[in-house]
Design a protein around this motif. Sequence first.
Motif, PDB file in Angstrom:
ATOM      1  N   GLN A 242       0.826  -1.206   0.000  1.00  0.00           N
ATOM      2  CA  GLN A 242       0.000   0.000   0.000  1.00  0.00           C
ATOM      3  C   GLN A 242       0.863   1.261   0.000  1.00  0.00           C
ATOM      4  N   ASN A 243       1.913   1.288   0.819  1.00  0.00           N
ATOM      5  CA  ASN A 243       2.792   2.470   0.883  1.00  0.00           C
ATOM      6  C   ASN A 243       3.488   2.699  -0.457  1.00  0.00           C
ATOM      7  N   LEU A 244       3.955   1.595  -1.083  1.00  0.00           N
ATOM      8  CA  LEU A 244       4.627   1.734  -2.382  1.00  0.00           C
ATOM      9  C   LEU A 244       3.662   2.262  -3.431  1.00  0.00           C
ATOM     10  N   GLU A 245       2.429   1.770  -3.387  1.00  0.00           N
ATOM     11  CA  GLU A 245       1.428   2.217  -4.361  1.00  0.00           C
ATOM     12  C   GLU A 245       1.108   3.684  -4.151  1.00  0.00           C
ATOM     13  N   ALA A 246       0.962   4.108  -2.885  1.00  0.00           N
ATOM     14  CA  ALA A 246       0.692   5.519  -2.590  1.00  0.00           C
ATOM     15  C   ALA A 246       1.862   6.391  -3.036  1.00  0.00           C
ATOM     16  N   LYS A 247       3.093   5.921  -2.817  1.00  0.00           N
ATOM     17  CA  LYS A 247       4.292   6.684  -3.226  1.00  0.00           C
ATOM     18  C   LYS A 247       4.325   6.849  -4.745  1.00  0.00           C
TER      19      LYS A 247
ATOM     20  N   ASP B 113      -8.627  10.141  -8.387  1.00  0.00           N
ATOM     21  CA  ASP B 113      -9.586   9.037  -8.212  1.00  0.00           C
ATOM     22  C   ASP B 113      -8.900   7.820  -7.604  1.00  0.00           C
ATOM     23  N   ASP B 114      -7.698   7.519  -8.162  1.00  0.00           N
ATOM     24  CA  ASP B 114      -6.948   6.379  -7.611  1.00  0.00           C
ATOM     25  C   ASP B 114      -6.600   6.607  -6.142  1.00  0.00           C
ATOM     26  N   ASN B 115      -6.246   7.864  -5.844  1.00  0.00           N
ATOM     27  CA  ASN B 115      -5.883   8.185  -4.462  1.00  0.00           C
ATOM     28  C   ASN B 115      -7.089   8.022  -3.534  1.00  0.00           C
ATOM     29  N   ARG B 116      -8.281   8.490  -4.003  1.00  0.00           N
ATOM     30  CA  ARG B 116      -9.490   8.315  -3.193  1.00  0.00           C
ATOM     31  C   ARG B 116      -9.823   6.829  -3.016  1.00  0.00           C
ATOM     32  N   ALA B 117      -9.683   6.072  -4.110  1.00  0.00           N
ATOM     33  CA  ALA B 117      -9.947   4.625  -4.019  1.00  0.00           C
ATOM     34  C   ALA B 117      -8.966   3.966  -3.048  1.00  0.00           C
ATOM     35  N   LEU B 118      -7.695   4.403  -3.153  1.00  0.00           N
ATOM     36  CA  LEU B 118      -6.689   3.858  -2.241  1.00  0.00           C
ATOM     37  C   LEU B 118      -7.004   4.239  -0.798  1.00  0.00           C
ATOM     38  N   ASP B 119      -7.499   5.467  -0.590  1.00  0.00           N
ATOM     39  CA  ASP B 119      -7.865   5.910   0.751  1.00  0.00           C
ATOM     40  C   ASP B 119      -9.022   5.071   1.286  1.00  0.00           C
ATOM     41  N   ARG B 120     -10.050   4.830   0.399  1.00  0.00           N
ATOM     42  CA  ARG B 120     -11.166   3.981   0.818  1.00  0.00           C
ATOM     43  C   ARG B 120     -10.688   2.571   1.153  1.00  0.00           C
ATOM     44  N   LEU B 121      -9.781   2.035   0.301  1.00  0.00           N
ATOM     45  CA  LEU B 121      -9.247   0.690   0.552  1.00  0.00           C
ATOM     46  C   LEU B 121      -8.469   0.645   1.865  1.00  0.00           C
ATOM     47  N   THR B 122      -7.691   1.716   2.106  1.00  0.00           N
ATOM     48  CA  THR B 122      -6.917   1.774   3.352  1.00  0.00           C
ATOM     49  C   THR B 122      -7.856   1.791   4.560  1.00  0.00           C
ATOM     50  N   LYS B 123      -8.920   2.625   4.468  1.00  0.00           N
ATOM     51  CA  LYS B 123      -9.881   2.686   5.583  1.00  0.00           C
ATOM     52  C   LYS B 123     -10.575   1.335   5.779  1.00  0.00           C
ATOM     53  N   SER B 124     -10.920   0.714   4.638  1.00  0.00           N
ATOM     54  CA  SER B 124     -11.574  -0.603   4.728  1.00  0.00           C
ATOM     55  C   SER B 124     -10.642  -1.615   5.387  1.00  0.00           C
ATOM     56  N   LYS B 125      -9.362  -1.560   4.971  1.00  0.00           N
ATOM     57  CA  LYS B 125      -8.402  -2.504   5.566  1.00  0.00           C
ATOM     58  C   LYS B 125      -8.160  -2.188   7.035  1.00  0.00           C
TER      59      LYS B 125
END
Length: 194
Positions: free
Chosen positions: A1-6, A64-76
């Motif tokens: 997740q961190n690598l993807e966000a970076k 959009d990807d960042n928001r999706a990643l944020d939602r995924l992070t919150k879900s996780k």
Amino acid sequence: QNLEAKKINDEKKAALAAQFAAEATLRRVHAAQKDDDMPPIEAILAPLEAELKLARQEIAKLQDDNRALDRLTKSKEAALLEAERTVQIALAKASLVDDLQNKNQELMKQIEICQEENKILDRMHRQKVAEVEKLTQTVRELEEAVLAGGAMANAVRDYQRKVQEMNEEMKTLDRELAHAKVSANRVAVVVANE
């Protein structure tokens, strides 16, 4: 997740840098408009606007990807919290199971102690039953002896009564004998006189 966000952040920075570069080029174009050898401004702006549009689209996609990643992070994170709660519940249950096992072992020990005590009490009960049976037999024998003694006592009383009756008869016979002796003496005196 961190690598993807970076990676998303790096792409976003690159898109912003491209936008700034395009804007700088536009400023240079406007500054150089006085030069007659320059091609028409539309010819210069058209590719830059197209590139700018692509950069904005890329930025929107990255957002959009960042928001999706944020939602995924919150879900996780929520799933992780749920997993932690599940682990805590499981640990509490395991602790309860340990407590129950310890109590079960204590109860098993108490059961063994009670079984030993029960065996001892059972032996004592059998001994008491045997003693009661012996005492019952002794009581029966004593009752029989008492009954026999009573019969003997009656027989003794009968003999004593008979002895008394015989003594009375002896006394009567002694008196009659004494009278007979007296009479015989008289007769003897009379005969002797005659």
